[in-house]
Scaffold this motif. Sequence first.
Motif, PDB file in Angstrom:
ATOM      1  N   MET A  66       0.886  -1.283  -0.102  1.00 21.15           N
ATOM      2  CA  MET A  66      -0.063   0.102  -0.140  1.00 21.15           C
ATOM      3  C   MET A  66       0.882   1.210   0.019  1.00 21.15           C
ATOM      4  SD  MET A  66      -1.311   0.596   4.124  1.00 21.15           S
ATOM      5  CE  MET A  66      -0.046   1.260   5.297  1.00 21.15           C
ATOM      6  N   LYS A  67       0.297   2.550  -0.351  1.00 23.39           N
ATOM      7  CA  LYS A  67       0.930   3.627  -0.350  1.00 23.39           C
ATOM      8  C   LYS A  67       0.819   4.455   0.888  1.00 23.39           C
ATOM      9  CE  LYS A  67       1.591   4.129  -5.282  1.00 23.39           C
ATOM     10  NZ  LYS A  67       1.336   2.791  -5.844  1.00 23.39           N
ATOM     11  N   LYS A  68       1.790   5.138   1.389  1.00 24.11           N
ATOM     12  CA  LYS A  68       1.796   5.767   2.654  1.00 24.11           C
ATOM     13  C   LYS A  68       2.736   6.999   2.487  1.00 24.11           C
ATOM     14  CE  LYS A  68       2.767   5.076   7.620  1.00 24.11           C
ATOM     15  NZ  LYS A  68       3.158   4.076   8.799  1.00 24.11           N
ATOM     16  N   ILE A  69       2.152   8.142   2.974  1.00 27.17           N
ATOM     17  CA  ILE A  69       2.964   9.316   3.133  1.00 27.17           C
ATOM     18  C   ILE A  69       3.998   9.370   4.341  1.00 27.17           C
ATOM     19  CG2 ILE A  69       3.163  11.921   2.979  1.00 27.17           C
ATOM     20  CD1 ILE A  69       2.127  10.623   0.341  1.00 27.17           C
ATOM     21  N   ILE A  70       5.358   9.345   4.150  1.00 33.72           N
ATOM     22  CA  ILE A  70       6.177   9.362   5.299  1.00 33.72           C
ATOM     23  C   ILE A  70       7.199  10.560   4.956  1.00 33.72           C
ATOM     24  CG2 ILE A  70       6.114   6.989   5.636  1.00 33.72           C
ATOM     25  CD1 ILE A  70       8.813   6.772   4.422  1.00 33.72           C
ATOM     26  N   TYR A  71       8.235  10.675   6.260  1.00 31.73           N
ATOM     27  CA  TYR A  71       9.159  11.837   5.987  1.00 31.73           C
ATOM     28  C   TYR A  71      10.267  11.179   6.878  1.00 31.73           C
ATOM     29  CZ  TYR A  71       7.339  13.882  10.193  1.00 31.73           C
ATOM     30  OH  TYR A  71       6.684  14.104  11.356  1.00 31.73           O
ATOM     31  N   SER A  72      11.565  11.124   6.274  1.00 30.21           N
ATOM     32  CA  SER A  72      12.595  10.652   7.107  1.00 30.21           C
ATOM     33  C   SER A  72      13.731  11.703   7.680  1.00 30.21           C
ATOM     34  CB  SER A  72      13.396   9.774   6.289  1.00 30.21           C
ATOM     35  OG  SER A  72      12.837   8.863   5.570  1.00 30.21           O
ATOM     36  N   LYS A  73      13.255  12.792   7.603  1.00 27.97           N
ATOM     37  CA  LYS A  73      13.905  13.997   8.377  1.00 27.97           C
ATOM     38  C   LYS A  73      12.988  15.141   8.701  1.00 27.97           C
ATOM     39  CE  LYS A  73      15.869  16.431   4.291  1.00 27.97           C
ATOM     40  NZ  LYS A  73      16.993  16.732   3.557  1.00 27.97           N
ATOM     41  N   PHE A  74      13.078  15.890   9.552  1.00 26.82           N
ATOM     42  CA  PHE A  74      12.468  17.298   9.782  1.00 26.82           C
ATOM     43  C   PHE A  74      12.412  17.952   8.814  1.00 26.82           C
ATOM     44  CE2 PHE A  74      12.897  15.971  14.480  1.00 26.82           C
ATOM     45  CZ  PHE A  74      11.734  15.498  14.617  1.00 26.82           C
ATOM     46  N   GLY A  75      11.484  19.091   8.621  1.00 24.40           N
ATOM     47  CA  GLY A  75      11.472  19.942   7.499  1.00 24.40           C
ATOM     48  C   GLY A  75      10.264  20.352   6.870  1.00 24.40           C
ATOM     49  N   GLY A  76      10.245  20.842   5.911  1.00 26.90           N
ATOM     50  CA  GLY A  76       8.931  21.415   5.173  1.00 26.90           C
ATOM     51  C   GLY A  76       8.249  20.392   4.629  1.00 26.90           C
ATOM     52  N   ALA A  77       7.179  20.941   3.517  1.00 30.37           N
ATOM     53  CA  ALA A  77       6.389  19.989   2.765  1.00 30.37           C
ATOM     54  C   ALA A  77       7.476  18.975   1.785  1.00 30.37           C
ATOM     55  CB  ALA A  77       5.539  20.660   2.039  1.00 30.37           C
ATOM     56  N   GLU A  78       8.501  19.613   1.392  1.00 35.34           N
ATOM     57  CA  GLU A  78       9.388  18.990   0.669  1.00 35.34           C
ATOM     58  C   GLU A  78       9.927  17.348   1.200  1.00 35.34           C
ATOM     59  OE1 GLU A  78      11.933  21.391   3.188  1.00 35.34           O
ATOM     60  OE2 GLU A  78      10.266  21.710   2.284  1.00 35.34           O
ATOM     61  N   VAL A  79      10.069  17.445   2.469  1.00 36.39           N
ATOM     62  CA  VAL A  79      10.460  16.112   2.906  1.00 36.39           C
ATOM     63  C   VAL A  79       9.461  14.914   2.883  1.00 36.39           C
ATOM     64  CG1 VAL A  79      11.898  17.418   4.370  1.00 36.39           C
ATOM     65  CG2 VAL A  79       9.722  16.879   5.352  1.00 36.39           C
ATOM     66  N   LEU A  80       8.153  15.369   2.634  1.00 39.51           N
ATOM     67  CA  LEU A  80       7.310  14.141   2.495  1.00 39.51           C
ATOM     68  C   LEU A  80       7.268  13.430   1.185  1.00 39.51           C
ATOM     69  CD1 LEU A  80       4.209  16.491   3.463  1.00 39.51           C
ATOM     70  CD2 LEU A  80       5.533  14.797   5.069  1.00 39.51           C
ATOM     71  N   GLN A  81       7.009  12.127   1.468  1.00 39.58           N
ATOM     72  CA  GLN A  81       7.311  11.311   0.195  1.00 39.58           C
ATOM     73  C   GLN A  81       6.233  10.057   0.304  1.00 39.58           C
ATOM     74  OE1 GLN A  81      10.966   9.046   0.137  1.00 39.58           O
ATOM     75  NE2 GLN A  81      11.594  10.111   2.178  1.00 39.58           N
ATOM     76  N   ILE A  82       6.061   9.470  -0.875  1.00 38.81           N
ATOM     77  CA  ILE A  82       5.257   8.325  -1.033  1.00 38.81           C
ATOM     78  C   ILE A  82       6.177   7.125  -0.900  1.00 38.81           C
ATOM     79  CG2 ILE A  82       3.707   6.803  -2.505  1.00 38.81           C
ATOM     80  CD1 ILE A  82       2.869   9.399  -3.893  1.00 38.81           C
ATOM     81  N   ALA A  83       5.823   6.140   0.055  1.00 42.01           N
ATOM     82  CA  ALA A  83       6.433   5.158   0.165  1.00 42.01           C
ATOM     83  C   ALA A  83       5.541   3.800   0.254  1.00 42.01           C
ATOM     84  CB  ALA A  83       7.230   4.958   1.742  1.00 42.01           C
ATOM     85  N   GLU A  84       6.066   2.776  -0.631  1.00 42.63           N
ATOM     86  CA  GLU A  84       5.443   1.507  -0.693  1.00 42.63           C
ATOM     87  C   GLU A  84       5.636   0.593   0.610  1.00 42.63           C
ATOM     88  OE1 GLU A  84       2.506  -0.406  -2.596  1.00 42.63           O
ATOM     89  OE2 GLU A  84       3.396   1.198  -3.523  1.00 42.63           O
ATOM     90  N   VAL A  85       4.534   0.386   1.393  1.00 42.08           N
ATOM     91  CA  VAL A  85       5.049  -0.318   2.562  1.00 42.08           C
ATOM     92  C   VAL A  85       3.469  -1.535   2.569  1.00 42.08           C
ATOM     93  CG1 VAL A  85       5.847   1.600   3.770  1.00 42.08           C
ATOM     94  CG2 VAL A  85       3.207   1.105   3.961  1.00 42.08           C
ATOM     95  N   PRO A  86       3.924  -2.476   3.341  1.00 45.04           N
ATOM     96  CA  PRO A  86       2.957  -3.745   3.683  1.00 45.04           C
ATOM     97  C   PRO A  86       1.506  -3.374   4.353  1.00 45.04           C
ATOM     98  CG  PRO A  86       5.167  -4.294   4.477  1.00 45.04           C
ATOM     99  CD  PRO A  86       5.058  -2.954   4.309  1.00 45.04           C
ATOM    100  N   ILE A  87       0.391  -3.764   3.960  1.00 46.64           N
ATOM    101  CA  ILE A  87      -0.674  -3.417   4.432  1.00 46.64           C
ATOM    102  C   ILE A  87      -0.471  -3.851   6.304  1.00 46.64           C
ATOM    103  CG2 ILE A  87      -2.974  -3.886   4.909  1.00 46.64           C
ATOM    104  CD1 ILE A  87      -3.227  -4.102   1.812  1.00 46.64           C
ATOM    105  N   PRO A  88      -0.797  -2.966   7.207  1.00 47.60           N
ATOM    106  CA  PRO A  88      -0.705  -3.646   8.548  1.00 47.60           C
ATOM    107  C   PRO A  88      -1.476  -4.766   8.954  1.00 47.60           C
ATOM    108  CG  PRO A  88      -1.799  -1.561   8.325  1.00 47.60           C
ATOM    109  CD  PRO A  88      -1.478  -1.731   7.102  1.00 47.60           C
TER     110      PRO A  88
END
Length: 316
Positions: free
Chosen positions: A1-23
Amino acid sequence: MKKIIYSKFGGAEVLQIAEVPIPAVQATTILIKVKAVSINPLDWKIRNGEMKIMSGSKFPKGIGIDFSGIVEETGTAATKYNKGDEVFGILDVFKGEALSEYLTVEEKDIAIRPRNISFEQAAAMPVVGSAALQIFKTLVSLKKGAEILINGASGGIGMFATQIAKMSGAIVTTVVGDSGIPAGKDWGADFVVNYRNEDVLKGNKQYDVVIDLSGKMPFTKAKQIMKHSSAYIHTAPGPKEIITSFFINLFSSKKYKLLMLKPSPEYLAELTGYAEDGIAIVVSKVYPFNSFKKAYTEVPDGKFIGKAVITMDGVV
């Protein structure tokens, strides 16, 4: 599934789509197929790193606190809801990960969506509605005839706080910009002040409660329009406000109170009742999933009335 994540603090630019397992569903949890997710100031305050003490600094992090969706699967010990139930709910305020195709919750985190409101409206309720309820249930006593000033009242908390206060018999003054005047009147405010034309700090009126939702009326200014025994509400406190309020409250009859949102099933139930009774829930902007960066760039500017939400439309 697709999920929005971020891997560091910052503005909207740090947000990204990740493909992760359905919980995976555990015995007491419920799998929700997400329909809509609300956008809240807490989202970007946490993402910017302003609330590290509460949110921690472990990455990656998800984003999004309140949501609506459809029950997809239930754990063996979760018997209150069934597959296909349409629900809305709220996640841990500082660890929310609602902006994803699926999420898991406990039964206490959700309630059935009122049939007279949309998925978008349902997603818009939990954080701001719970905040308004918590203010009036735990921070101040909402008495008939109490004079309440809500500064920056055209957003989500203001929308609920204005209407709930009026239903309780308070006399409500809202401070808004040009675009917020019709909303303030629609939500029942007794007095609607356009801050561009009038400075409430220079008026003669005194208030029992001052709720600052804009971040532009600090206690040091608000106290000049507060009655001798009154309360000032800060709705997005950080460490500085926690320390400041402690010392002010030791010596002043004008209290400095902090809203530290604590969701509860009781608040969700109460919000369900308000929605069924027709409380106004304004969603003035809806973004498709793939426009998440645009959403988190535009909404912090504060130009929307009521709430903005992101739907799962457009997930590819």
